[in-house]
Scaffold this motif. Structure first.
Motif, PDB file in Angstrom:
ATOM      1  N   LEU A  31       0.805  -1.295  -0.051  1.00  0.00           N
ATOM      2  CA  LEU A  31      -0.012   0.023   0.082  1.00  0.00           C
ATOM      3  C   LEU A  31       0.886   1.173  -0.004  1.00  0.00           C
ATOM      4  O   LEU A  31       2.006   1.211   0.640  1.00  0.00           O
ATOM      5  CB  LEU A  31      -0.959   0.041   1.269  1.00  0.00           C
ATOM      6  CG  LEU A  31      -1.939  -1.067   1.288  1.00  0.00           C
ATOM      7  CD1 LEU A  31      -2.541  -1.072   2.698  1.00  0.00           C
ATOM      8  CD2 LEU A  31      -3.099  -1.006   0.073  1.00  0.00           C
ATOM      9  N   SER A  32       0.516   2.134  -0.824  1.00  0.00           N
ATOM     10  CA  SER A  32       1.325   3.341  -0.874  1.00  0.00           C
ATOM     11  C   SER A  32       1.161   4.174   0.634  1.00  0.00           C
ATOM     12  O   SER A  32       0.250   3.987   1.417  1.00  0.00           O
ATOM     13  CB  SER A  32       0.894   4.416  -1.759  1.00  0.00           C
ATOM     14  OG  SER A  32      -0.326   5.059  -1.384  1.00  0.00           O
ATOM     15  N   GLU A  35      -1.876   5.974   1.494  1.00  0.00           N
ATOM     16  CA  GLU A  35      -3.095   5.164   1.975  1.00  0.00           C
ATOM     17  C   GLU A  35      -2.987   4.765   3.322  1.00  0.00           C
ATOM     18  O   GLU A  35      -3.918   4.962   4.254  1.00  0.00           O
ATOM     19  CB  GLU A  35      -3.123   4.094   1.068  1.00  0.00           C
ATOM     20  CG  GLU A  35      -3.561   4.551  -0.269  1.00  0.00           C
ATOM     21  CD  GLU A  35      -3.677   3.473  -1.349  1.00  0.00           C
ATOM     22  OE1 GLU A  35      -2.816   2.376  -1.323  1.00  0.00           O
ATOM     23  OE2 GLU A  35      -4.657   2.986  -1.954  1.00  0.00           O
TER      24      GLU A  35
END
Length: 202
Positions: A31-32, A35
């Motif tokens: 996940l970035s 996020e």
């Protein structure tokens, strides 16, 4: 004999996955940072998990298998109970571990953490903070999940051989706790699949 020991461990076990800090299990894309916010891992968190695994091991070596039932991760315990026919059946099986070990001539000499733990952050949730007088909502990981390597020593009495055989079995315990707490629950690594862990923590 290795098969027998593995079965015993799986019974005692029932005694969770994103990648280290940022990645997800099974090679799934991370996940970035925009996020989910992953925080630095405090050394005391890892030390707490290792100590909790050591305490659990001491209880089990003394034959207090109920401790394994009580400290089993509740989500995993509920799922595992469904697989074996209900919570009562699960507890009955775990209570019979000591008798099965005696029948097989197996006794546990030690169960200790050994090796470098691997730390994960799982279970994204919302966190509201205030910045410059405004409420800011962030998606953060809410639980620690630490894989703690273990070494278990067994003594095995073989029929016709008066000298006991001592063997070592390596494995790991998955220690899980809400962040900000040190209330660790466990999943034994024996027979555990990546898909099992991924389904517990989206």
């Amino acid at each position: 004999m290795g098969v027998k020991v593995t079965r015993v461990l799986m019974l005692v076990g029932s005694l969770a996955c994103v990648g280290p800090a940022h990645a997800q299990p099974g090679g799934a894309p991370p996940l970035s940072e925009a996020e989910v916010v992953a925080e630095p891992v405090p050394p005391q968190v890892v030390a707490s998990a290792v100590a909790a695994v050591g305490k659990l091991g001491d209880e089990v070596v003394l034959g207090r298998y109920q401790a394994a039932v009580e400290r089993m991760n509740p989500e995993w315990k509920e799922r595992y109970a469904k697989r074996v026919g209900g919570m009562a059946e699960l507890e009955r099986r775990l209570e019979g571990v000591a008798a099965q070990m005696v029948q097989q001539g197996v006794s546990m000499l030690s169960f200790k953490p050994q090796g470098k733990p691997i730390t994960y952050q799982v279970a994204p949730g919302r966190k509201v903070t205030r910045e410059n007088g405004r409420e800011v909502v962030q998606l953060v990981y809410t639980k620690w999940m630490i894989l703690v390597p273990t070494v278990t020593k067994f003594r095995i009495m073989q029929e016709g051989n008066p000298k006991p055989l001592v063997i070592e079995s390596t494995g790991y315990q998955v220690a899980i706790s809400d962040k900000g707490k040190s209330d660790w629950t466990f999943i034994d690594g024996a027979g555990l699949k990546v898909s099992d862990l991924r389904s517990l923590f989206v």
